[in-house]
Design a protein around this motif. Structure first.
Motif, PDB file in Angstrom:
ATOM      1  N   THR A 282      50.357 -71.530  49.638  1.00 15.64           N
ATOM      2  CA  THR A 282      48.813 -70.530  49.025  1.00 15.64           C
ATOM      3  C   THR A 282      47.880 -70.968  49.960  1.00 15.64           C
ATOM      4  O   THR A 282      47.607 -72.884  49.355  1.00 15.64           O
ATOM      5  CB  THR A 282      48.895 -70.055  48.308  1.00 15.64           C
ATOM      6  OG1 THR A 282      49.149 -70.730  47.411  1.00 15.64           O
ATOM      7  CG2 THR A 282      49.949 -68.818  48.183  1.00 15.64           C
TER       8      THR A 282
ATOM      9  N   CYS B  61      51.069 -67.902  43.587  1.00 19.49           N
ATOM     10  CA  CYS B  61      49.492 -68.036  44.688  1.00 19.49           C
ATOM     11  C   CYS B  61      48.349 -67.480  43.472  1.00 19.49           C
ATOM     12  O   CYS B  61      48.650 -66.561  42.468  1.00 19.49           O
ATOM     13  CB  CYS B  61      50.016 -66.685  45.774  1.00 19.49           C
ATOM     14  SG  CYS B  61      48.712 -66.128  45.884  1.00 19.49           S
TER      15      CYS B  61
ATOM     16  N   PRO C 270      42.189 -66.039  47.904  1.00 15.17           N
ATOM     17  CA  PRO C 270      43.529 -66.504  48.087  1.00 15.17           C
ATOM     18  C   PRO C 270      44.185 -66.107  49.760  1.00 15.17           C
ATOM     19  O   PRO C 270      43.933 -64.903  50.149  1.00 15.17           O
ATOM     20  CB  PRO C 270      44.870 -66.324  47.054  1.00 15.17           C
ATOM     21  CG  PRO C 270      43.674 -65.701  46.044  1.00 15.17           C
ATOM     22  CD  PRO C 270      42.143 -65.290  46.418  1.00 15.17           C
ATOM     23  N   ARG C 271      45.066 -67.221  50.276  1.00 13.21           N
ATOM     24  CA  ARG C 271      45.922 -66.547  51.265  1.00 13.21           C
ATOM     25  C   ARG C 271      47.086 -67.078  51.512  1.00 13.21           C
ATOM     26  O   ARG C 271      47.044 -67.794  50.580  1.00 13.21           O
ATOM     27  CB  ARG C 271      45.400 -66.710  52.912  1.00 13.21           C
ATOM     28  CG  ARG C 271      43.593 -66.452  53.591  1.00 13.21           C
ATOM     29  CD  ARG C 271      44.133 -64.784  53.948  1.00 13.21           C
ATOM     30  NE  ARG C 271      42.382 -64.485  54.140  1.00 13.21           N
ATOM     31  CZ  ARG C 271      41.802 -64.110  53.354  1.00 13.21           C
ATOM     32  NH1 ARG C 271      40.858 -64.071  52.040  1.00 13.21           N
ATOM     33  NH2 ARG C 271      40.556 -63.454  53.699  1.00 13.21           N
ATOM     34  N   ILE C 272      48.344 -66.514  52.114  1.00 11.66           N
ATOM     35  CA  ILE C 272      49.734 -67.206  51.825  1.00 11.66           C
ATOM     36  C   ILE C 272      50.468 -66.601  53.647  1.00 11.66           C
ATOM     37  O   ILE C 272      49.835 -65.975  53.989  1.00 11.66           O
ATOM     38  CB  ILE C 272      50.114 -65.204  50.939  1.00 11.66           C
ATOM     39  CG1 ILE C 272      49.587 -65.528  49.448  1.00 11.66           C
ATOM     40  CG2 ILE C 272      51.851 -66.225  51.069  1.00 11.66           C
ATOM     41  CD1 ILE C 272      50.732 -63.916  49.018  1.00 11.66           C
TER      42      ILE C 272
END
Length: 721
Positions: free
Chosen positions: A140, A102, A148-150
């Motif tokens: 990600t 990430c 960023p997003r997960i």
């Protein structure tokens, strides 16, 4: 710090894989894949758009395959992570089920449903989240705010979207470098290592039959100076180990003036069956810094003297003794000796003489001054002791002209009005000067170097920058060094043969037999002169477009990638305390957010393409283009990738056709409109004042405009020029 749960998307069956499909208009789409179903949902809202059997996408992370991040490989071992640096992260209490990346962080997930982000360099845990169910897939992607997003999924059939609140992904920043100078490069950017090694072998001092005069030939900006510097570094030799001598005293100077030594004694050599190795002594000389012939001779003598002193006279006391011994043989020694005695004469003796006169006067007048005789005697004794101490222990350079201890002394005609009168000997002045200095003093110095097993290699650079007369003076100096009574000396000249040959022609144009001595294959006497003087001409290979990438990398740094992967050494890995976590996040923010525009892949491709298209590849010319490009980026305050690409062409116009810019002013847009029409182009060029002799420049300019967005380039040129 815990990650914030942004949304939960119901899928209905165990999730086996997650993927993302970018959409520049509406935003990315997440592909959720199960055993029999594939669902597509919007990454920003979680709303589904349908069920499909398959779709092209970038897959996320599943399984525990090793992950390489920033040159460090991470491998799951149960619930721990083993790093290639030798460190072990105690990551989870249960087994790790998925690993990924990430941004600049390592991402791990476990059977217990925990997700953790790690900085592999420091070993610190940066973020944590709890799904509370086994995780089988991770993903990600970039959120709507650029961060960023997960996304995570598992057997329970739900996809969780987490916001780890990490810094923004890289954004374009302003140009960072401020141009490039024309100094000698310290690394080989043109892959000429084999050429450097070959020259080093040819210049090996043990080879007495090698070429004496070598030329490194190339056009302006072809890298001659850099090559000479690389050769010099390969031939570096440690100075001779010489013991530091005691101070050079007045008594020793007085003895040398009475009987000057024959020369510097050779170093003591132990008997051996192996011939002692001859060491190179490299001397660099730039004649273009000197204008008159006297300055050329003086500069050459100074360069050789300083190099010799560093090799065989590393200590100040040794240098003073050596140069005084050399200079004492040419001045009026008896006169200088008398002056030396006068200067060490103690002032106390003068007072004693005065006291003796007063005492004598008191005795004649029958005054009771018996004490005066004792005072006078005391002053006389103190004066004699003081004079004796000065003679035996005083430093000679404190009582004699400093020029006698600092190097070979030139005549009054060249050393100026500040020269001490003690060394203005008429006989010396009549015969000396810098020509005599080179022929005599430097010859003796070279003999002393030879006795110490040194061989002088003179590197003379930038000869093509000199005036014709200075060039001729340098060649005359080389001829002096090549005479039979001089120790063997080698020369390596960096020059542009076309320019230097023209200089020689100009310097000796009054010769009546110039055409007679010209070689049949040479166009002028200057070329014949070089033919006779040079034993090994080394022509530099021309710079090609294959060197462009290496030059850009050295000057502008690496191209920014979405997943940078440098290879740090063990010493580069910082160890942070838990309290320094905020500092770590700030550092990550700097690394991830700011990407200078000159390292953007699209901009770098523009630079690479146009530099490769140059008709004459030259590092110096490429630096000029980059300097102009970076300067106008600052003028425009531009961080627009597309505009930066167009500006490359504008910078090329400025450095390739400076003689035509005044004609092109105001006609840029007309040229852009006519670039694809032969008739219209010819008429526009003629209108701007291009003659038939300028047709090649006009054709090359047209080729440049065809290779780029002509209208955009014309608009920028019209604005800047």
């Amino acid at each position: 710090m815990r990650m914030r749960l942004e949304r939960v998307v119901e899928f209905g069956e165990p999730i086996t894989q997650l993927g993302v499909t970018p959409d520049p208009l509406e935003g990315p789409w997440i592909v959720i894949i199960g055993a029999s179903t594939t669902v597509i949902v919007h990454a920003y809202t979680g709303e589904g758009v349908g069920v499909r059997g398959g779709m092209a996408h970038r897959p996320g992370f599943t399984g525990t395959s090793p992950v390489t991040l920033r040159g460090i490989t991470a491998e799951a071992v149960g619930g721990d992570v083993a790093l290639s640096t030798g460190n072990l992260l105690r990551a989870h209490e249960t087994d790790i089920t998925a690993m990924g990346v990430c941004g600049a962080l390592l991402m791990t997930a476990s059977e217990a449903g925990n997700i953790k982000l790690w900085d592999v360099r420091s070993g610190l845990q940066v973020r944590v989240a709890a799904q509370q169910s086994p995780i089988t897939a991770l993903l990600t992607y970039r959120g709507p705010d650029g961060r960023p997003r997960i996304a995570s999924g598992g057997d329970e059939g739900r996809m969780y979207v987490w916001d780890p609140s990490l810094p923004h992904v890289p954004q374009i920043g302003p140009v960072s470098t401020r141009g490039f100078n024309d100094r000698v490069a310290q690394e080989d950017l043109l892959d000429r290592g084999t050429l450097v090694e070959a020259l080093r072998d040819v210049l090996r001092p043990d080879d007495d039959d090698g070429p004496t005069v070598i030329t490194v030939e190339g056009a302006w900006g072809s890298g001659k100076s850099t090559l000479l510097e690389l050769v010099k570094n390969r031939l570096h030799t440690q100075p001779t180990t010489v013991g530091r001598r005691l101070r050079f005293t007045v008594s020793q100077a007085d003895w040398m003036l009475y009987r000057p030594p024959a020369g510097m004694p050779p170093p003591k050599q132990r008997p051996t069956k192996i011939k002692p190795m001859i060491k190179p002594l490299v001397v660099s000389f730039n004649p273009w810094r000197h204008q008159s012939s006297e300055q050329v001779w003086a500069g050459l003598a100074k360069a050789v003297t300083e190099a010799a002193e560093s090799a065989i006279l590393p200590h100040q006391n040794n240098r003073e003794r050596y140069w005084f011994a050399r200079n004492a043989r040419r001045v009026d020694r008896r006169h200088l000796q008398r002056q030396l005695w006068k200067r060490i004469f103690s002032p106390l003796l003068s007072f004693a003489g005065l006291g003796f006169g007063l005492s004598l006067l008191g005795g004649l007048t029958k005054l009771n001054v018996g004490w005066a005789w004792w005072a006078t005697a005391g002053l006389a004794v103190a004066g004699v002791l003081h004079t004796g101490l000065r003679y035996l222990f005083g430093k000679a350079s404190a009582f004699l002209p400093g020029e006698l201890f600092a190097g070979p002394v030139a005549s009054n005609a060249f050393s100026g009005t500040t020269t001490d009168p003690l060394i203005r000997d008429p006989y010396y002045n009549a015969r000396s000067g810098y020509l005599y200095l080179v022929q005599h003093d430097i010859r003796e110095l070279l003999k002393d170097l030879e006795a110490h097993r040194y061989r002088v290699i003179l590197l003379i650079d930038d000869l093509d920058r000199c005036t014709p007369r200075t060039t001729a003076q340098v060649f005359e100096a080389i001829n002096v060094f090549l005479s039979d009574d001089f120790p063997a000396t080698r020369f390596v000249l960096g020059l542009d043969t076309t320019v230097v040959a023209a200089h020689v022609d100009n310097a000796y144009k009054e010769l009546a037999d110039a055409k007679i001595v010209t070689h049949p294959d040479d166009p002028s006497p200057g070329w014949t002169f070089l033919r006779k003087l040079v034993q090994l001409p080394v022509r530099l290979p021309r710079t090609t477009e294959d060197n462009v990438d290496r030059i850009l990398l050295a000057q502008l740094g690496p191209v920014h990638r979405d997943d940078p992967d440098p290879a740090p050494t063990q010493s580069d890995l910082p160890r942070l305390e838990p309290g320094e976590l905020d500092g770590l996040l700030n550092k990550l923010d700097v690394e991830n957010v700011v990407v200078v525009i000159e390292q953007h892949p699209e901009v770098r491709e523009h630079l690479r393409r146009r530099l490769r298209a140059q008709p004459e590849q030259s590092v110096r010319e490429e630096k000029r283009l980059l300097n102009v490009w970076q300067f106008y980026l600052r003028v425009l305050i531009s961080m627009d990738v597309e505009q930066a690409g167009h500006l490359v062409a504008v910078a090329e116009i400025a450095v390739r056709w400076p003689a035509y810019l005044h004609r092109l002013r105001g006609g840029w847009l007309d040229l852009a409109d006519a670039v694809d029409d032969d008739v219209r182009w010819g008429a526009t060029i003629a209108k701007l004042g291009f003659a038939h002799s300028d047709r090649k420049a006009a054709a090359n300019l047209r080729e440049l405009l065809r290779d780029c967005d002509a209208q955009a380039v014309a608009g920028l040129a019209n604005r800047l020029f």
